[in-house]
Design a protein around this motif. Structure first.
Motif, short mmCIF file in Angstrom:
data_model
loop_
_atom_site.label_atom_id
_atom_site.label_comp_id
_atom_site.label_asym_id
_atom_site.label_seq_id
_atom_site.Cartn_x
_atom_site.Cartn_y
_atom_site.Cartn_z
N SER A 292 -10.08 27.27 -21.89
CA SER A 292 -11.46 26.99 -22.75
C SER A 292 -11.08 27.20 -24.15
O SER A 292 -10.87 28.48 -24.40
CB SER A 292 -12.35 27.86 -22.14
OG SER A 292 -13.62 27.61 -22.77
N LEU A 293 -11.11 26.38 -24.87
CA LEU A 293 -10.84 26.16 -26.30
C LEU A 293 -12.08 26.26 -27.15
O LEU A 293 -12.87 25.29 -27.23
CB LEU A 293 -9.88 25.44 -26.87
CG LEU A 293 -8.39 25.55 -25.94
CD1 LEU A 293 -7.64 24.01 -26.05
CD2 LEU A 293 -7.66 26.68 -26.46
N VAL A 294 -12.11 27.25 -28.09
CA VAL A 294 -13.35 26.98 -29.12
C VAL A 294 -12.80 26.81 -30.45
O VAL A 294 -11.85 27.79 -30.96
CB VAL A 294 -14.24 28.23 -29.07
CG1 VAL A 294 -15.35 28.17 -30.07
CG2 VAL A 294 -14.77 28.51 -27.67
N PHE A 295 -13.11 25.80 -30.93
CA PHE A 295 -12.65 25.59 -32.52
C PHE A 295 -13.89 25.78 -33.57
O PHE A 295 -14.82 25.40 -33.37
CB PHE A 295 -12.23 24.24 -32.75
CG PHE A 295 -11.07 23.99 -31.79
CD1 PHE A 295 -9.51 23.83 -32.22
CD2 PHE A 295 -11.16 23.41 -30.39
CE1 PHE A 295 -8.61 23.77 -31.33
CE2 PHE A 295 -9.94 23.32 -29.57
CZ PHE A 295 -8.59 23.43 -30.01
N ASN A 296 -13.59 26.36 -34.77
CA ASN A 296 -14.64 26.52 -35.69
C ASN A 296 -14.08 26.44 -36.99
O ASN A 296 -13.07 26.83 -37.21
CB ASN A 296 -15.20 28.09 -35.33
CG ASN A 296 -16.59 28.32 -36.01
OD1 ASN A 296 -17.49 27.64 -35.92
ND2 ASN A 296 -16.44 29.26 -36.84
N VAL A 297 -15.07 26.04 -37.96
CA VAL A 297 -14.88 25.90 -39.25
C VAL A 297 -15.70 27.11 -39.87
O VAL A 297 -16.97 27.20 -39.74
CB VAL A 297 -15.41 24.57 -40.00
CG1 VAL A 297 -15.24 24.61 -41.63
CG2 VAL A 297 -14.61 23.36 -39.44
#
Length: 625
Positions: A292-297
């Motif tokens: 489960s991958l969470v990407f964030n700026v």
């Protein structure tokens, strides 16, 4: 005209994010009018026209205009009846006090029914907030002395917009954050029964604060399945703030673990522009693992991103131990009583099938509508219809995804050929025995991924003619006769790299609509029951067409094998190894009992090994670990 100077600000705000300070769409006004209450309440009005008329501000009249948004009468309006006789109109609508600062935007939409009368509308500001002084008299302004915008300031005939137009004012001249009130003033000299006033609508009033440093994380490319090894993430951000972006951080986190940060510098992303990135830290994919991958700026121009609602994307993927060739599956829901089905088949599908049928597997489910429906309809076909939620036909599903039957043959061909290039994560072979009223299917599966899936098998008749109905078609291809063991299929729990095999069977009852037992085939397929994705499909071979390994004169060992294989009872033979799709992956000549065949470069899976010389032509199934 003043509004022409404001349009560029409106266009810019289409892609800028902002903090909403006040928003009122006037959808819940009473009749007679009750001004907005609740979070946006505190609106007031005063009519200072001279001589004063009978009308104040009122809920929109659909006979004159319909709203910009919301209900047709969900806007607020004012008209010439603000004054009595020929009069000077000064009818005010005042918003509640809000704290604003320089750069904040105040906007509203406005229009008139036609261009015969000039009309005029002002937006004014008081910097005294709740202590603001109301205007008095037709020329009085009270504390609303700042003219922010004037729509048709010179009372020009045809000068007021006749379509909904956004008017925007950017706050300026304040010393910091100041409590202010904004007011709309219907201000017309020579109004009332004079020639300068008629009817004005106002909708979608808003005060907002643009965000300066704001990147939206538009996309990150993460396949649902990734072969083990390092995988780098590619993505796109969009500048939805008011400042150009010269640097930003992108982070990703797997299964709640450590943050992986990539600082991107040396860019110059203008407002509204996009930027592509490849994250500097790849994911080390392990076969059989779920991610489960969470990407964030997180940071823009070395400061915290000003609008967090569009900063994150979550993706889920699983690790595969390898891949193999993929065979698409087409499932079609149709009927011999469906006129549009015949049109689609004749114009598009049948020519496509004739030209491309080796590139996919195909099952047709005959349906029970339009009345009286196809006589070859089965309850198991109905289960498949319910699984996909099909409520009209023809309905075409390619690899578990609904595909538009509005596309032509060329587009359909391109789509299926593209699907065939996808990697397969299951090696699948099967043989079938259809005799004695039974359907027996033996299957072998080499999974490259770990999970729970469903194995289906469909007995189809390649051509039927006894179910001709009313739509003009004279024959039907690949009609489903029986699902093995049933329409629910067989649950298989897989572990990446661990082959599994088994047998499924069903009784073919006397009520099944088989026309020619020699015209039957079995399509076996693996499906993700949650996403409906078809993971692999295979046309089962005749159980009598391959000798069982135990009975073969030639022996292959070890089986399964990781690196090398050898043979017994063999002289000067040609060895050809093919994968589950028939692709030749290894071929060598002059093989005897002393030969060692290196198979270490082959992907894990099931293969067919053909041994051929002057005295034999045998095929043995082989499992590569």
């Amino acid at each position: 005209m003043k509004k022409l100077l404001l349009i560029p600000l409106f266009l810019l705000s289409n892609f800028l994010h902002s903090q909403i300070i006040l928003q009122e769409n006037f959808d819940a006004l009473g009749d007679p009018i009750t001004l907005p209450t609740g979070p946006t309440g505190g609106w007031t009005m005063t009519n200072q026209s001279n001589p004063v008329g009978t009308a104040t501000w009122f809920r929109g009249n659909t006979a004159a205009l319909t709203s910009y948004n919301g209900p047709a009468d969900g806007y607020i309006a004012v008209n010439y009846q603000s004054g009595a006789g020929v009069s000077n109109l000064s009818n005010w609508l005042m918003a509640p006090s809000r704290t604003v600062q320089n750069g904040d935007e105040v906007s509203f939409y406005t229009r008139v029914p036609g261009s015969q009368y000039p009309d005029r509308m002002e937006l004014r500001m008081s910097t005294l907030g709740d202590l603001s002084v109301n205007p008095s008299g037709s020329t009085g302004l009270g504390s609303f002395t700042t003219l922010c915008a004037s729509v048709n300031q010179n009372l020009t005939v045809g000068g007021y917009p006749t379509t909904w137009t956004k008017i925007t004012y950017v706050v300026t001249g304040l010393s910091g954050q100041v409590a202010c009130k904004f007011a709309l003033r219907y201000n017309v000299t020579g109004g009332g029964t004079g020639n300068n006033s008629d009817y004005v609508g106002i909708d979608a009033f808003e005060i907002k604060r643009p965000v300066n440093n704001d990147l939206s994380l538009e996309s990150v490319t993460v396949p649902s399945i990734i072969v083990n090894g390092n995988f780098s993430f590619n993505g796109t951000v969009k500048n939805v703030g008011s400042n150009s972006v010269t640097s930003y951080d992108v982070t990703w986190q797997s299964n709640g673990g450590a943050l992986q940060t990539y600082n991107i510098t040396g860019v110059n992303i203008a407002p509204g522009a996009t930027n592509n990135f490849t994250h500097s830290v790849p994911l080390n994919v392990i076969a059989g693992s779920a991610y489960s991958l969470v990407f964030n700026v997180s940071t823009v121009n070395a400061t915290t991103d000003g609008f967090t609602a569009d900063n994150s994307i979550t993706k889920n993927t699983i690790g595969a131990s390898g891949s193999t060739t993929y065979k698409p599956l087409i499932e079609k829901f149709t009927s011999s009583t469906c006129g549009p089905c015949a049109s689609y088949n004749n114009a598009t599908f049948n020519p496509f099938y004739t030209a491309q049928n080796q590139n996919f597997n195909y099952i047709a489910y005959q349906m029970y509508w339009p009345t009286p429906g196809d006589i070859y309809y089965t309850a198991e076909g109905g289960v498949r219809r319910g699984f996909y939620g099909v409520d009209s036909i023809t309905s075409l599903w390619i690899n578990g995804v609904n595909y538009s039957t509005g596309n032509n043959q060329a587009t359909l061909t391109t789509h299926v050929n593209t699907e065939a290039t996808k990697p397969g994560y299951f090696g699948l072979t099967a043989n079938r025995n259809l005799s004695g009223g039974n359907a027996v299917v033996n299957y072998n599966i080499t999974p490259f991924i770990t999970g729970s899936f469903v194995l289906h098998a469909a007995v189809i008749e390649k051509l039927t003619t006894a179910n001709v109905g009313s739509n003009g078609e004279t024959s039907f291809k690949h009609v489903m006769m029986k699902m093995v063991p049933n329409a629910s299929g067989t649950t298989i729990n897989t572990t990446a790299g661990t082959p599994i095999s088994g047998q499924i069977s069903a009784i073919i009852s006397s009520g099944t609509f088989i026309e020619d037992p020699n015209d039957l085939e079995v399509i076996v397929f693996i499906q993700n029951a949650t996403t409906r994705e078809i993971m692999q499909s295979f046309k089962a071979t005749d159980a009598l067409s391959l000798e069982d390994n135990a009975l073969a004169k030639v022996k292959l060992y070890p089986n399964p094998a990781s690196n090398n294989i050898r043979f017994t009872n063999i002289q000067e033979a040609t060895i050809m190894i093919t994968d589950v799709t028939g692709k030749v992956v290894l071929q060598t000549e002059g093989v005897d009992e002393n030969s060692i065949i290196n198979v270490s470069n082959l992907n894990s899976g099931i293969y067919l090994v053909n041994i051929k010389n002057e005295s034999m032509n045998e095929t043995i199934k082989f499992v590569k670990k």
